[in-house]
Structures are given as C-alpha cells and as structure tokens.
Scaffold this motif. Structure first.
Motif, PDB file in Angstrom:
ATOM      1  N   TRP A 157      81.206  81.029  49.354  1.00 37.71           N
ATOM      2  CA  TRP A 157      79.994  81.661  49.842  1.00 37.71           C
ATOM      3  C   TRP A 157      80.273  82.923  50.655  1.00 37.71           C
ATOM      4  O   TRP A 157      79.656  83.179  51.682  1.00 37.71           O
ATOM      5  N   GLN A 180      84.157  72.596  56.341  1.00 36.17           N
ATOM      6  CA  GLN A 180      82.708  72.796  56.369  1.00 36.17           C
ATOM      7  C   GLN A 180      82.163  73.005  54.962  1.00 36.17           C
ATOM      8  O   GLN A 180      81.113  72.466  54.600  1.00 36.17           O
ATOM      9  N   GLU A 181      82.878  73.777  54.139  1.00 35.09           N
ATOM     10  CA  GLU A 181      82.420  74.039  52.783  1.00 35.09           C
ATOM     11  C   GLU A 181      82.444  72.768  51.929  1.00 35.09           C
ATOM     12  O   GLU A 181      81.486  72.480  51.203  1.00 35.09           O
ATOM     13  N   THR A 204      79.713  70.417  53.184  1.00 31.81           N
ATOM     14  CA  THR A 204      78.384  70.846  52.755  1.00 31.81           C
ATOM     15  C   THR A 204      78.131  70.457  51.299  1.00 31.81           C
ATOM     16  O   THR A 204      77.056  69.949  50.948  1.00 31.81           O
ATOM     17  N   ILE A 234      77.594  66.746  51.158  1.00 30.52           N
ATOM     18  CA  ILE A 234      76.293  66.376  51.718  1.00 30.52           C
ATOM     19  C   ILE A 234      75.194  66.557  50.671  1.00 30.52           C
ATOM     20  O   ILE A 234      74.325  65.697  50.500  1.00 30.52           O
ATOM     21  N   TYR A 235      75.234  67.685  49.952  1.00 28.24           N
ATOM     22  CA  TYR A 235      74.234  67.912  48.904  1.00 28.24           C
ATOM     23  C   TYR A 235      74.347  66.860  47.803  1.00 28.24           C
ATOM     24  O   TYR A 235      73.336  66.382  47.275  1.00 28.24           O
ATOM     25  N   SER A 290      71.935  65.008  57.371  1.00 28.92           N
ATOM     26  CA  SER A 290      70.747  65.853  57.235  1.00 28.92           C
ATOM     27  C   SER A 290      70.674  66.902  58.339  1.00 28.92           C
ATOM     28  O   SER A 290      70.206  68.023  58.114  1.00 28.92           O
ATOM     29  N   ALA A 335      73.279  68.386  59.850  1.00 26.73           N
ATOM     30  CA  ALA A 335      74.233  69.447  59.507  1.00 26.73           C
ATOM     31  C   ALA A 335      73.702  70.299  58.355  1.00 26.73           C
ATOM     32  O   ALA A 335      73.834  71.526  58.361  1.00 26.73           O
ATOM     33  N   ALA A 336      73.088  69.653  57.366  1.00 26.00           N
ATOM     34  CA  ALA A 336      72.530  70.399  56.232  1.00 26.00           C
ATOM     35  C   ALA A 336      71.417  71.329  56.698  1.00 26.00           C
ATOM     36  O   ALA A 336      71.307  72.465  56.239  1.00 26.00           O
ATOM     37  N   VAL A 390      72.957  74.349  58.489  1.00 27.10           N
ATOM     38  CA  VAL A 390      73.527  75.297  57.527  1.00 27.10           C
ATOM     39  C   VAL A 390      72.417  76.066  56.814  1.00 27.10           C
ATOM     40  O   VAL A 390      72.476  77.295  56.656  1.00 27.10           O
ATOM     41  N   ALA A 391      71.373  75.331  56.375  1.00 25.84           N
ATOM     42  CA  ALA A 391      70.286  75.955  55.630  1.00 25.84           C
ATOM     43  C   ALA A 391      69.515  76.973  56.467  1.00 25.84           C
ATOM     44  O   ALA A 391      69.075  78.008  55.950  1.00 25.84           O
ATOM     45  N   VAL A 432      76.151  73.459  63.824  1.00 25.41           N
ATOM     46  CA  VAL A 432      76.587  72.504  62.807  1.00 25.41           C
ATOM     47  C   VAL A 432      77.422  71.387  63.430  1.00 25.41           C
ATOM     48  O   VAL A 432      77.152  70.192  63.218  1.00 25.41           O
TER      49      VAL A 432
END
Length: 202
Positions: free
Chosen positions: A6, A87-88, A91, A94-95, A159, A161-162, A165-166, A173
């Motif tokens: 990203w 973190q990447e 993430t 998590i998704y 959720s 942390a998500a 990030v979002a 985070v």
C-alpha cells in the motif's frame, strides 16, 4: 527480495517470514500452555461448577494466547518493534476474518430465531456508545479516540484496528488492539465467573 504494501516502505520476504514465524511460535506456546493448565487445574469428576471454573478460565486458549502475546510484547519491546510487515499482514488477516465470520451470518435468521438476543445486543451497544460519548464529553476527549475505544469494547481488537486503519487513524491502531486485548483478558474470566454464578439459579 522485497515487496511494498500500500505504498509504504518496502518489507522483505525475510521480514514477513520472521513475523509469521513469531506468530506461530506464540500461538503454539499458548495452546500447549492452555492445554496443560486445563489438565492441571481440572476439578474433580462430578464436582460443582465452581470447582471447574479455574480450568475453564486458565484452560481457555484465547485467554492464554492474549496473555502470552501481551506479555511477550511487554518483555521484549525492541524485538517486536523491529518486526516489519506485521501491520500489513494483520490487516489482511483481519479482512479475511471478517469475511469468514460474515459469510454464514444471516441477519433475518438472527431476528427470527433469537429476537430477544438481538434486542439485548442492540441495547448493550447503544448504552456503550452513549456512555462513552457522555464520559468523553465531560473529560474533553476527541471523537477519534472515543469511537475507537467504543469499537474495541463492542467488537474487540480486530474490528477496532480495522476501523483505525480504514479511518486513517494510524497512531490509534496499536492502542485499539491493546484496549481490545485487555478487554479479552479482563472480560473473558469475568464472563465465565458470572455465567457460572447464574447457572446456579437458572
């Protein structure tokens, strides 16, 4: 060889391997420790619910995993801070987690099969949000921290942390994850204790 996530700084495959290996080691240690504690503190056969409570709490893999992860990060902050790509990878997982738990969930079935549970959950969420906002207003906290803390309370570290990030709250985070994890550490044993106590009267 390295890869860029990203648009952030490059992360080598060695970094990814080390991060994943660390996660596997912590998970393995936690599961083995939880199984040992479950046997070690098992109550006598035919015993009451209170005698089985220590085994239920200490033998819970999620409680022990949370404790081990937080303890390891506290004792070895330099090592865990040096891990790149966590973190990447987190993430992405998590998704994946959200998709997996969301696929079998049908809102109509929840409303039809357990309407009281649906109302109870909504009531808890509403009280949590209102209480958080009121206390935050009195203590003059910013809305970003309040929204993340409320999310961590209701949905846990994943959720929260998500959401951080979002929404672009990069500095929130780690606090979101820690608040959610401490919620697990404190809330799970407390919930098991209350459930054991209520079973005596139901």
């Amino acid at each position: 060889m390295s890869a860029s996530f990203w648009g952030k700084k490059e992360v080598s495959l060695l970094d990814i391997a080390l991060t994943i290996a660390t996660a596997f080691v912590l998970s393995t240690v936690s599961i083995k420790l939880a199984n040992w504690l479950k046997i070690r503190f098992a109550g006598p056969e035919g015993g009451d619910l209170w005698s089985a409570l220590p085994s239920m709490i200490l033998g819970n893999q999620f409680v022990i995993l949370t404790l081990v992860a937080v303890l390891a990060a506290t004792l070895f902050p330099r090592y865990f801070k040096s891990l790149r790509g966590a973190q990447e990878i987190g993430t992405f997982l998590i998704y994946t987690f959200f998709v997996v738990i969301g696929c079998p969930a049908v809102l109509k079935d929840v409303i039809v099969s357990a309407p009281l549970l649906f109302i109870f959950s909504g009531l808890i969420a509403a009280i949590n949000i209102i209480w958080t906002l009121l206390c935050g207003k009195l203590l003059r906290q910013n809305i970003e921290e309040l929204s993340i803390s409320s999310n961590a309370n209701l949905g846990g570290p994943a959720s929260a942390a998500a959401m951080a990030v979002a929404k672009g709250y990069g500095e929130l985070v780690v606090p979101a994850i820690l608040v959610g994890l401490w919620g697990y550490i404190i809330g799970t044993p407390l919930a098991l204790f209350i459930a054991t106590w209520l079973r005596q009267y139901l």
